[in-house]
Motif scaffolding. Sequence first.
Motif, PDB file in Angstrom:
ATOM      1  N   ARG A   1      13.383  53.629 -11.316  1.00 49.18           N
ATOM      2  CA  ARG A   1      12.141  53.444 -10.565  1.00 49.18           C
ATOM      3  C   ARG A   1      12.156  52.140  -9.774  1.00 49.18           C
ATOM      4  NH1 ARG A   1       7.386  55.142 -14.905  1.00 49.18           N
ATOM      5  NH2 ARG A   1       8.040  57.331 -15.187  1.00 49.18           N
ATOM      6  N   ASN A   2      12.883  51.172 -10.254  1.00 53.60           N
ATOM      7  CA  ASN A   2      12.882  49.856  -9.617  1.00 53.60           C
ATOM      8  C   ASN A   2      14.007  49.689  -8.585  1.00 53.60           C
ATOM      9  OD1 ASN A   2      10.722  48.989 -11.256  1.00 53.60           O
ATOM     10  ND2 ASN A   2      12.148  48.575 -12.945  1.00 53.60           N
ATOM     11  N   CYS A   3      14.839  50.714  -8.473  1.00 53.13           N
ATOM     12  CA  CYS A   3      15.973  50.633  -7.535  1.00 53.13           C
ATOM     13  C   CYS A   3      15.548  51.149  -6.170  1.00 53.13           C
ATOM     14  CB  CYS A   3      17.157  51.429  -8.071  1.00 53.13           C
ATOM     15  SG  CYS A   3      18.607  51.355  -6.997  1.00 53.13           S
ATOM     16  N   ARG A   4      15.817  50.370  -5.142  1.00 47.11           N
ATOM     17  CA  ARG A   4      15.505  50.768  -3.770  1.00 47.11           C
ATOM     18  C   ARG A   4      16.806  50.750  -2.959  1.00 47.11           C
ATOM     19  NH1 ARG A   4      11.698  51.715  -6.303  1.00 47.11           N
ATOM     20  NH2 ARG A   4       9.497  51.287  -5.915  1.00 47.11           N
ATOM     21  N   PHE A   5      17.071  51.875  -2.286  1.00 44.57           N
ATOM     22  CA  PHE A   5      18.300  51.994  -1.487  1.00 44.57           C
ATOM     23  C   PHE A   5      17.902  52.067  -0.016  1.00 44.57           C
ATOM     24  CE2 PHE A   5      22.165  53.567   0.300  1.00 44.57           C
ATOM     25  CZ  PHE A   5      23.177  53.244  -0.593  1.00 44.57           C
ATOM     26  N   PRO A   6      18.418  51.159   0.843  1.00 49.06           N
ATOM     27  CA  PRO A   6      18.022  51.144   2.263  1.00 49.06           C
ATOM     28  C   PRO A   6      18.343  52.463   2.969  1.00 49.06           C
ATOM     29  CG  PRO A   6      19.201  49.140   1.667  1.00 49.06           C
ATOM     30  CD  PRO A   6      19.358  50.072   0.512  1.00 49.06           C
ATOM     31  N   VAL A   7      17.348  52.995   3.667  1.00 50.83           N
ATOM     32  CA  VAL A   7      17.542  54.254   4.385  1.00 50.83           C
ATOM     33  C   VAL A   7      18.622  54.107   5.454  1.00 50.83           C
ATOM     34  CG1 VAL A   7      16.454  55.968   5.886  1.00 50.83           C
ATOM     35  CG2 VAL A   7      15.178  55.023   3.965  1.00 50.83           C
ATOM     36  N   GLN A   8      18.648  52.952   6.142  1.00 56.53           N
ATOM     37  CA  GLN A   8      19.627  52.764   7.204  1.00 56.53           C
ATOM     38  C   GLN A   8      21.054  52.793   6.656  1.00 56.53           C
ATOM     39  OE1 GLN A   8      19.170  52.469  10.775  1.00 56.53           O
ATOM     40  NE2 GLN A   8      21.316  52.990  10.395  1.00 56.53           N
ATOM     41  N   LYS A   9      21.251  52.169   5.504  1.00 59.18           N
ATOM     42  CA  LYS A   9      22.582  52.186   4.895  1.00 59.18           C
ATOM     43  C   LYS A   9      22.962  53.609   4.488  1.00 59.18           C
ATOM     44  CE  LYS A   9      25.369  50.139   1.197  1.00 59.18           C
ATOM     45  NZ  LYS A   9      25.391  49.187   0.048  1.00 59.18           N
ATOM     46  N   LEU A  10      21.991  54.335   3.946  1.00 63.54           N
ATOM     47  CA  LEU A  10      22.249  55.723   3.561  1.00 63.54           C
ATOM     48  C   LEU A  10      22.548  56.574   4.801  1.00 63.54           C
ATOM     49  CD1 LEU A  10      22.287  57.852   1.295  1.00 63.54           C
ATOM     50  CD2 LEU A  10      19.843  58.238   1.743  1.00 63.54           C
TER      51      LEU A  10
ATOM     52  N   GLY B   1       8.722  53.312   2.714  1.00 64.66           N
ATOM     53  CA  GLY B   1       9.030  52.367   3.779  1.00 64.66           C
ATOM     54  C   GLY B   1      10.421  52.630   4.332  1.00 64.66           C
ATOM     55  N   ASP B   2      11.270  51.616   4.285  1.00 65.51           N
ATOM     56  CA  ASP B   2      12.634  51.781   4.788  1.00 65.51           C
ATOM     57  C   ASP B   2      13.639  51.923   3.652  1.00 65.51           C
ATOM     58  OD1 ASP B   2      12.469  49.257   3.791  1.00 65.51           O
ATOM     59  OD2 ASP B   2      13.205  48.228   5.595  1.00 65.51           O
TER      60      ASP B   2
ATOM     61  N   LEU C   1      16.462  61.244  10.434  1.00 59.64           N
ATOM     62  CA  LEU C   1      16.938  62.485   9.827  1.00 59.64           C
ATOM     63  C   LEU C   1      17.398  62.266   8.390  1.00 59.64           C
ATOM     64  CD1 LEU C   1      18.911  64.334  12.645  1.00 59.64           C
ATOM     65  CD2 LEU C   1      16.748  64.998  11.594  1.00 59.64           C
ATOM     66  N   ALA C   2      17.983  61.091   8.120  1.00 57.38           N
ATOM     67  CA  ALA C   2      18.398  60.783   6.751  1.00 57.38           C
ATOM     68  C   ALA C   2      17.178  60.751   5.841  1.00 57.38           C
ATOM     69  CB  ALA C   2      19.132  59.446   6.707  1.00 57.38           C
ATOM     70  N   GLY C   3      16.087  60.146   6.329  1.00 56.44           N
ATOM     71  CA  GLY C   3      14.859  60.112   5.549  1.00 56.44           C
ATOM     72  C   GLY C   3      14.294  61.503   5.327  1.00 56.44           C
ATOM     73  N   GLN C   4      14.310  62.333   6.377  1.00 58.01           N
ATOM     74  CA  GLN C   4      13.808  63.701   6.254  1.00 58.01           C
ATOM     75  C   GLN C   4      14.653  64.512   5.275  1.00 58.01           C
ATOM     76  OE1 GLN C   4      12.844  65.724  10.015  1.00 58.01           O
ATOM     77  NE2 GLN C   4      12.852  63.719  10.993  1.00 58.01           N
ATOM     78  N   LEU C   5      15.961  64.287   5.286  1.00 63.58           N
ATOM     79  CA  LEU C   5      16.839  65.004   4.374  1.00 63.58           C
ATOM     80  C   LEU C   5      16.541  64.615   2.929  1.00 63.58           C
ATOM     81  CD1 LEU C   5      19.217  67.012   4.273  1.00 63.58           C
ATOM     82  CD2 LEU C   5      20.757  65.047   4.276  1.00 63.58           C
ATOM     83  N   CYS C   6      16.276  63.330   2.713  1.00 59.12           N
ATOM     84  CA  CYS C   6      15.914  62.874   1.365  1.00 59.12           C
ATOM     85  C   CYS C   6      14.619  63.535   0.895  1.00 59.12           C
ATOM     86  CB  CYS C   6      15.757  61.358   1.343  1.00 59.12           C
ATOM     87  SG  CYS C   6      17.303  60.447   1.487  1.00 59.12           S
ATOM     88  N   LEU C   7      13.624  63.555   1.772  1.00 56.98           N
ATOM     89  CA  LEU C   7      12.343  64.175   1.423  1.00 56.98           C
ATOM     90  C   LEU C   7      12.531  65.664   1.136  1.00 56.98           C
ATOM     91  CD1 LEU C   7      10.021  62.463   4.071  1.00 56.98           C
ATOM     92  CD2 LEU C   7      10.042  62.050   1.597  1.00 56.98           C
ATOM     93  N   ALA C   8      13.389  66.320   1.939  1.00 56.04           N
ATOM     94  CA  ALA C   8      13.630  67.753   1.749  1.00 56.04           C
ATOM     95  C   ALA C   8      14.265  68.037   0.397  1.00 56.04           C
ATOM     96  CB  ALA C   8      14.522  68.281   2.866  1.00 56.04           C
ATOM     97  N   HIS C   9      15.003  67.065  -0.122  1.00 54.94           N
ATOM     98  CA  HIS C   9      15.641  67.232  -1.432  1.00 54.94           C
ATOM     99  C   HIS C   9      14.782  66.668  -2.562  1.00 54.94           C
ATOM    100  CE1 HIS C   9      19.536  69.076  -0.598  1.00 54.94           C
ATOM    101  NE2 HIS C   9      19.633  68.330   0.484  1.00 54.94           N
TER     102      HIS C   9
END
Length: 364
Positions: A287-296, A320-321, A306-314
């Motif tokens: 819960r405390n781990c945050r992974f940057p969307v841009q890096k992903l 945020g970011d 699109l990376a963010g949308q793919l994460c939400l879809a899964h």
Amino acid sequence: MHRKSRFQHRNGQERHGAEAKPEDSVPCGTCTTMCPVSEVRRRETERQLHCFEMERGTEKERKPRADLSRTVKEYSRPAAGKDSTRACDLRPPDVLFKTVCYLVDEIAASPTLQPWTEVYSFVFDRLRSVRQDMVIQRVSGRECVAVLERTVRFHLYASYRLCGAPLQLFDPHINDTHLQECLSWLLECYSEGQFEHQAEFQALSLLYNLGSTRTLQRSLELPDKIRLSPPVQLALAINWAYTERNPVRLLRLAQKLDFIQACALHRHLLSCRRDLLRLYSHGYNSRNCRFPVQKLADILDLECSLAGQLCLAHGLQVSGDCVVFSKASFSESPCKELQCERMHKLVDDEQQDISVGNIIHGIA
């Protein structure tokens, strides 16, 4: 000397269904045009001309006229009592190759007001007719290879360009069936001699059939000159990454592919990205781990949004970011809106200013 291809026995769609004939009875085509005149007149009378074949200016007439320089023999299924081996209806190898070049340069690669699904449908059918003529005449060697190489590239390009198109306009399963048949025929031709583009198509086979044990085994048995060539080595490395379930390495290696290679791989990209998100959902499950969307996004080779949308879809949370990975919330199946057609950055980046004609001719 033309040989009897194993393709005749394997492919029920392209062969004419007749029993194999003695070698001395193999017909040799004498038709010097892309379409036999008898077929041109019949289809003109029956109003069965495609819009690409009509004489310009007559398209809206009650009975459009055929443009003899643009009409191409259509695929015809075998019919009982119909002689499909008349020399006057068969195009010899040089005419078949000119026909393929016409279909690539003047139809597939030409700017048109018609949707590309319509372009695909026309070229698909006419290329099938070309292969039909080749099977009947048992065309082999370099003449056969030149046609098949362009046909395989056409189907690979179509699988990328039309993925996500409505099923009634483009059926990926049918395209895959014909692509695999042509690729199998082509690789069989390669086993009988040395050809300039053999390494290219051995690599394309590996990428398109990613994870196939049979394809991988066949590639390992290739002559050293082909097996150790850069395209085959890269395709093998991607296969090993896939076999080892290492999607991060696979996507990193995929960025080295040229355009047509990326087209061959692209049908596997969605599942590869899913595997990566599943892997990260377990590895960064906190819960405390945050992974940057841009890096992903960089790892997935996608636009950040699109990376963010793919994460939400899964089923993953995007705050945020950053992405919050959780193995409990990860969902295997994304929504259909995110299927293939919106996930093309890796392929699109490779195309740049390459023309469709150069792609299919292998000039890119």
